[in-house]
Design a protein around this motif. Structure first.
Motif, mmCIF file in Angstrom:
data_model
loop_
_atom_site.group_PDB
_atom_site.id
_atom_site.type_symbol
_atom_site.label_atom_id
_atom_site.label_comp_id
_atom_site.label_asym_id
_atom_site.label_seq_id
_atom_site.Cartn_x
_atom_site.Cartn_y
_atom_site.Cartn_z
ATOM 1 N N ASP A 18 77.361 40.856 24.597
ATOM 2 C CA ASP A 18 76.777 42.175 24.812
ATOM 3 C C ASP A 18 77.823 43.267 24.634
ATOM 4 O O ASP A 18 77.523 44.349 24.112
ATOM 5 N N ALA A 19 79.049 42.992 25.079
ATOM 6 C CA ALA A 19 80.113 43.992 24.982
ATOM 7 C C ALA A 19 80.612 44.187 23.562
ATOM 8 O O ALA A 19 81.158 45.243 23.232
ATOM 9 N N LYS A 46 82.077 35.188 30.688
ATOM 10 C CA LYS A 46 80.699 34.712 30.621
ATOM 11 C C LYS A 46 80.157 35.079 29.246
ATOM 12 O O LYS A 46 80.202 36.243 28.839
ATOM 13 N N MET A 47 79.629 34.093 28.546
ATOM 14 C CA MET A 47 79.283 34.284 27.138
ATOM 15 C C MET A 47 78.260 35.396 26.942
ATOM 16 O O MET A 47 78.364 36.189 26.008
ATOM 17 N N LEU A 54 73.570 34.395 22.153
ATOM 18 C CA LEU A 54 73.150 35.231 21.015
ATOM 19 C C LEU A 54 71.635 35.345 20.946
ATOM 20 O O LEU A 54 71.100 36.417 20.594
ATOM 21 N N ALA A 55 70.929 34.262 21.271
ATOM 22 C CA ALA A 55 69.461 34.301 21.261
ATOM 23 C C ALA A 55 68.945 35.286 22.302
ATOM 24 O O ALA A 55 67.983 36.030 22.058
#
Length: 288
Positions: free
Chosen positions: A232-233, A226-227, A281-282
């Motif tokens: 986040d990781a 999941k993007m 990213l947003a």
């Protein structure tokens, strides 16, 4: 001797007309003398409107009026780590069709491609067009977090797209820009000498930051992620480089990618893949 009847002497002017003409010339001279101080004052102290116009003209006096594309505004005050996009295997090939050079595409040049033993389905420059629009129109770019965009064609030509460039919205105009780029090797901004698109030397890894993580995307990858959780990781200690294929079918085959992932259980277009990346990213960087 008697003067012949048909020959007449020169007609004498009316004295009244002469005096009227002299008086009119005198009045015009007086009016001109009265206007002269006003002209001189305007020359010595021009109005603000005239000064502003001169400044605008003076700003372009040193440069030629170059053909090119406009610049889109963006927030460049952000010095944080950003993102880089690489579009691999882009179908951008120029050939002489008839009497002119054209950017080949499956719709307009299907017969030409078949005559040259080429598959028309492989010639899809519209994929690159849609992918670039998705990248440059994203809030991530408008917030100043997009550092660079690189495109490498199927033939191995590598060119850079500046983040603040405004790519044409219509495919026809985009096709003309790509044709000019591949022939002249650069595209400048309108009225300026800044190169917004330019062909550069391979390999593309020469232009990556040292602490960058290269991530490739493929539907055939065994790693489904999941993007939002993936970005986040990764963390904020380095720059992210996302490598997306800009071809109709197949997968990217490059040796500089650190990780290959799939972000959906279904095949996605390049534009949809980029939309998911920029949205994640947003959210990560709290860009609305």
């Amino acid at each position: 001797m008697v003067r012949p009847y048909a020959i007449k002497g020169k007609k004498r002017k009316n004295r009244g007309e002469k005096y009227d003409k002299e008086e009119q010339e005198h009045e015009e001279q007086v009016e001109e003398e009265e206007r002269e101080p006003a002209k001189q004052a305007a020359i010595e102290k021009p109005t603000e409107e005239v000064e502003g116009k001169k400044e605008e003209e003076g700003g372009e006096a040193g440069t030629d009026d170059l053909e090119g594309i406009p610049i889109a505004p963006s927030d460049k005050k952000n010095n944080k780590n950003g993102v880089i996009f690489v579009l691999e295997k882009a179908s951008l090939e120029v050939a002489k069709v008839g009497k002119s050079f054209q950017l080949l595409n499956s719709d307009d040049h299907a017969n030409f491609l078949r005559k040259n033993n080429k598959n028309p389905a492989d010639y899809r420059p519209d994929i690159t067009h849609q992918a670039l629009l998705s990248i440059l129109d994203s809030p991530v770019n408008k917030a100043g977090r997009l550092q660079a965009v690189y495109v490498r064609t199927e033939k191995g030509v590598l060119f850079e797209v500046k983040p603040h460039v405004r790519i044409p919205r219509t495919y026809k105009r985009f096709s003309g820009i790509m044709l000019q780029l591949l022939q002249k090797l650069n595209i400048t901004a309108v009225g300026k000498r800044e190169k917004l698109l330019r062909v550069i030397k391979n390999p593309v890894t020469n232009y990556f930051p040292v602490n960058s993580r290269k991530i490739g995307f493929s539907y055939s990858s065994d790693k489904l992620a999941k993007m939002r959780k993936y970005v986040d990781a990764v963390g904020d200690d380095g720059n992210l480089v996302f490598v997306v294929g800009a071809m109709a079918h197949g997968k990217i085959e490059v040796d500089y990618i650190d990780d290959f992932i799939a972000i959906s259980g279904y095949p996605l277009s390049a534009a949809m893949c980029i939309a998911r990346i920029t949205e994640a990213l947003a959210d990560k960087w709290s860009i609305l």
